[in-house]
Each structure stands twice: as structure tokens, then as C-alpha cells.
Design a protein around this motif. Structure first.
Motif, PDB file in Angstrom:
ATOM      1  N   ALA A  29      40.676   5.454 -96.814  1.00 30.94           N
ATOM      2  CA  ALA A  29      41.471   5.099 -95.634  1.00 30.94           C
ATOM      3  C   ALA A  29      41.327   6.180 -94.571  1.00 30.94           C
ATOM      4  O   ALA A  29      41.335   7.375 -94.874  1.00 30.94           O
ATOM      5  N   VAL A  30      41.179   5.760 -93.326  1.00 29.64           N
ATOM      6  CA  VAL A  30      41.105   6.688 -92.201  1.00 29.64           C
ATOM      7  C   VAL A  30      42.489   6.723 -91.559  1.00 29.64           C
ATOM      8  O   VAL A  30      42.906   5.773 -90.900  1.00 29.64           O
ATOM      9  N   ILE A  31      43.206   7.830 -91.799  1.00 29.29           N
ATOM     10  CA  ILE A  31      44.582   7.959 -91.307  1.00 29.29           C
ATOM     11  C   ILE A  31      44.590   9.076 -90.270  1.00 29.29           C
ATOM     12  O   ILE A  31      44.868  10.238 -90.579  1.00 29.29           O
ATOM     13  N   TRP A  32      44.247   8.714 -89.042  1.00 29.84           N
ATOM     14  CA  TRP A  32      44.073   9.694 -87.978  1.00 29.84           C
ATOM     15  C   TRP A  32      45.006   9.400 -86.815  1.00 29.84           C
ATOM     16  O   TRP A  32      45.304   8.248 -86.507  1.00 29.84           O
ATOM     17  N   ARG A  33      45.418  10.472 -86.146  1.00 25.42           N
ATOM     18  CA  ARG A  33      46.142  10.336 -84.889  1.00 25.42           C
ATOM     19  C   ARG A  33      45.141  10.153 -83.741  1.00 25.42           C
ATOM     20  O   ARG A  33      43.936  10.351 -83.905  1.00 25.42           O
TER      21      ARG A  33
END
Length: 376
Positions: A161-165
């Protein structure tokens, strides 16, 4: 939550719609700044300093240099998720490449990248990009003249999962636009197709603003499905294009109907639910074999016409309302679905299919609106 601190390069995602930009001399003081959560940060003038201006100029030069050999950049947009942006982006890329154009497909859906699977099939899982001697990323090639770049190729695990701001997303998009060697052994790209996520937020704002800094936005193809739930969100996307001055090349209505030959249908007994496909097809083969190749069509949505005076429905009516071209409808087609799953061009695998003919028509509209000299 998206971070709201602006940068010298572009306004933050939550800026007012008429934002003058952090680097403007009137930043934080303009009437458009009233009520913006970033007003105090912009009013300091920090983003209008000589250092900030030099950095912004360097960024612009880098963008222009990277995209100098790309004839046209086309965004595939929709305010709604699940309407088939990646399907259209992938098959437009395949179709253009099959006609001999040099094509790039850039996937900026950082949290849900699906374009790689749709152009590479199962091979996407083992595909990786590498840094060339110049330090640029070398994209993955689906065919000799179709290059693909996506965050998928940078992840250690395919299901990570790409959990970026926002700021981190913006930085990667900038890298995609400045550090990918799209040219390879060719003279450049004829068309760079950009597959975007749903919505009108970080990825869209960053992509459009970076491309505009390089003077490289040719236009957008906007995708919708026929139901009002989708159209309501897509109207917001058309407003986004209007506000950001991105020309809309055409609106495509996707998945409005199911079209396939009778030979590919499944038949069930209406009372028992038992599968009667074999019996029905056998009877048709014996008595009316010509029917097996007839195309069966079913409308999947019954759209309420908001304008009783108009003969146009759904997406076509919306396109007319916004004064943008309506390209037509791309039906659900079993050949198209299979080709997308396998990462193959439907125009080559199933040239006589409904989807193939429709996509060929879309590409004719695209190349007429944005012509290039083949291979240049």
C-alpha cells in the motif's frame, strides 16, 4: 489529511480556486487570498525570494528539457472512480502504438496503479525500471514503441500500500516528469498519455501545474459512465479543466451498454436457473446458425433526461452543456475485457470487435485534433 504548507513551485491542493500562486508578489494579499488557510504563510514573501525564484526557474527548465521531445501530452481524467480511465488510457496507448506512433503511458495514480497490468498483463509483476547512465529512469516497454512508467515498478511488493501525504506524491510526480527517459532509441514521443486517479486533488493539480510550467498540456480526455452518480462527479472534473485551462479533447461514455455476439452469451432456465447454454446454442446452430454472429446489446443504465427538449442523453448531453466534443460510447465488450486483463491491444487481438472499432474511432479523433508527423 493533506498537508497545507505551500511551496514555491505551485499552490497547495487546498488553495482557493483563484489562487495567484505563492511566488506572486501579491501572494497572501490579493482579494483571492481571503479565507485561504495558507494566507499567512504566503504573505511572508518567503516564496517570492530570489532563492525561491531561482529554484522555481531551475525546476521549469528541467521540466521543459525533459518534455522537449514529447509532441503531445494527453491527460485521461474523471472525477469518478471505477469508470474505466485506465482501460481507456491503456487501450488508447495500445491503439496509437499499433498505428506506428511512439507512445508513452504515465500512471500517476500512486495509490491504485492499474495501467501497468492493462498494458503488460502478468508480466507487470516482474517488471522493473532502472536508472540509466545519465541517472534517468528507463521505463518498461510493452512493445518497441510503447513505454510505460508507474509507481508499481518501484515497489518491492506488488500488493504494497502507498500511504503518502500530498508533498511526497507531488515530489514523485515531478520526478516522473523530469527523470524518465521516454525517448530511448527513438527521436522522442508522439503522444504521452497520463492516466490519473479519480478526483481533482493533489495528483491532478501537481500534474497540470508541472506540465503547464513546461508548456506541455495538449488536452484531456474525460471519462464517465452514464448514470447521474457518475455524471455529477465528472461535471466537477470539467469545471476543473475549465479553471486550470486544460482543453477538453473529448468526453467518452464508458460501460453504458453490453454488446457481444449471441454465441458468447450464457442462457439459463428462468424457473430453475439451470444453465441451458449448450442446448440453446445447439438449437441455434441447427435451425438459425446465422443468428450466432448477431450482436446482442443491452443498455445497463436508464438515464433520466434532465432536459426534455433534448434528444441527447447522459454524457452526450453533459458534453453539449459544457461545449466540449462528445467522442461516443465504449460498450462493455468481452473481447475488450479479456485484452485488458491480458495486457494486449484489442485492435490487434480482435480487430473486428465492437470495442476495436470504437477505439479506432477515438484515436482518429485524437490524431486529427493533435496531429504529429509520424515518428517525430
Amino acid at each position: 489529511m493533506t498537508e497545507t504548507v505551500p511551496t514555491e513551485a505551485h499552490p497547495p491542493a487546498n488553495a482557493n480556486s483563484e489562487c495567484v500562486g505563492p511566488a506572486s508578489e501579491s501572494a497572501g494579499k490579493n482579494s483571492a487570498c481571503q479565507g485561504c488557510p495558507n494566507q499567512s504563510a504566503c504573505s511572508t514573501g518567503a516564496f517570492n525570494s530570489p532563492e525561491a525564484k531561482a529554484k522555481a526557474q531551475q525546476e521549469t527548465q528541467s521540466l521543459k528539457a525533459s518534455l522537449s521531445n514529447v509532441s503531445h501530452v494527453i491527460l485521461v481524467l474523471s472525477g469518478k472512480g471505477g469508470v474505466g480511465k485506465s482501460t481507456l488510457a491503456a487501450q488508447l496507448s495500445h491503439t496509437l502504438a499499433s498505428q506506428g506512433f511512439a507512445v508513452g503511458l504515465l500512471d500517476v495514480d500512486l495509490c491504485g496503479p492499474s495501467a501497468p497490468r492493462m498494458v503488460l498483463g502478468d508480466a507487470y509483476a516482474t517488471s522493473q525500471v532502472h536508472r540509466s547512465g545519465s541517472g534517468a529512469w528507463t521505463p518498461v516497454y510493452a512493445s518497441p514503441n510503447l513505454a510505460v512508467m508507474s509507481i508499481s515498478f518501484l515497489l518491492e511488493q506488488n500488493n504494497a500500500a502507498v500511504i503518502w501525504r500530498g508533498p511526497r506524491k507531488n515530489a514523485l510526480i515531478q520526478q516522473f516528469l523530469t527523470e524518465v527517459d521516454w525517448t530511448g532509441d527513438t527521436d522522442g514521443l508522439d503522444y504521452l498519455i497520463v492516466d490519473t486517479p479519480p478526483g481533482t486533488s493533489d495528483e491532478h493539480i501537481s500534474t497540470v501545474q508541472y506540465l503547464q510550467k513546461a508548456g506541455a498540456v495538449s488536452g484531456a480526455v474525460v471519462v464517465t459512465t452514464p448514470e447521474e452518480v457518475s455524471l455529477a462527479d465528472v461535471r466537477k472534473e470539467l469545471n476543473f479543466c475549465e479553471k486550470t485551462k486544460v482543453p477538453v479533447l473529448g468526453v467518452v461514455e464508458n460501460m453504458g451498454s453490453l454488446q457481444t455476439t449471441i454465441s458468447k452469451l450464457t442462457f439459463r432456465d428462468p424457473k430453475s436457473g439451470d444453465d441451458k447454454t449448450e442446448d440453446v446454442l445447439k438449437q441455434l446452430q441447427e435451425k438459425c446458425p446465422e443468428l450466432l454472429d448477431m450482436v446482442a446489446s443491452a443498455d445497463l443504465f436508464r438515464v433520466v433526461d434532465n432536459n426534455p427538449q433534448s434528444t441527447k442523453k447522459g454524457a452526450e448531453q453533459m458534453a453539449e452543456q459544457y461545449n466540449v466534443p462528445f467522442w461516443g460510447s465504449l460498450p462493455l465488450d468481452t473481447d475488450l475485457l479479456k485484452c485488458c486483463e491480458q495486457g494486449k491491444p484489442v485492435v490487434e487481438e480482435c480487430p473486428n470487435s465492437i470495442a476495436s472499432k470504437t477505439l479506432t474511432g477515438f484515436v482518429q479523433r485524437l490524431t486529427k485534433a493533435l496531429p504529429v508527423e509520424m515518428g517525430k
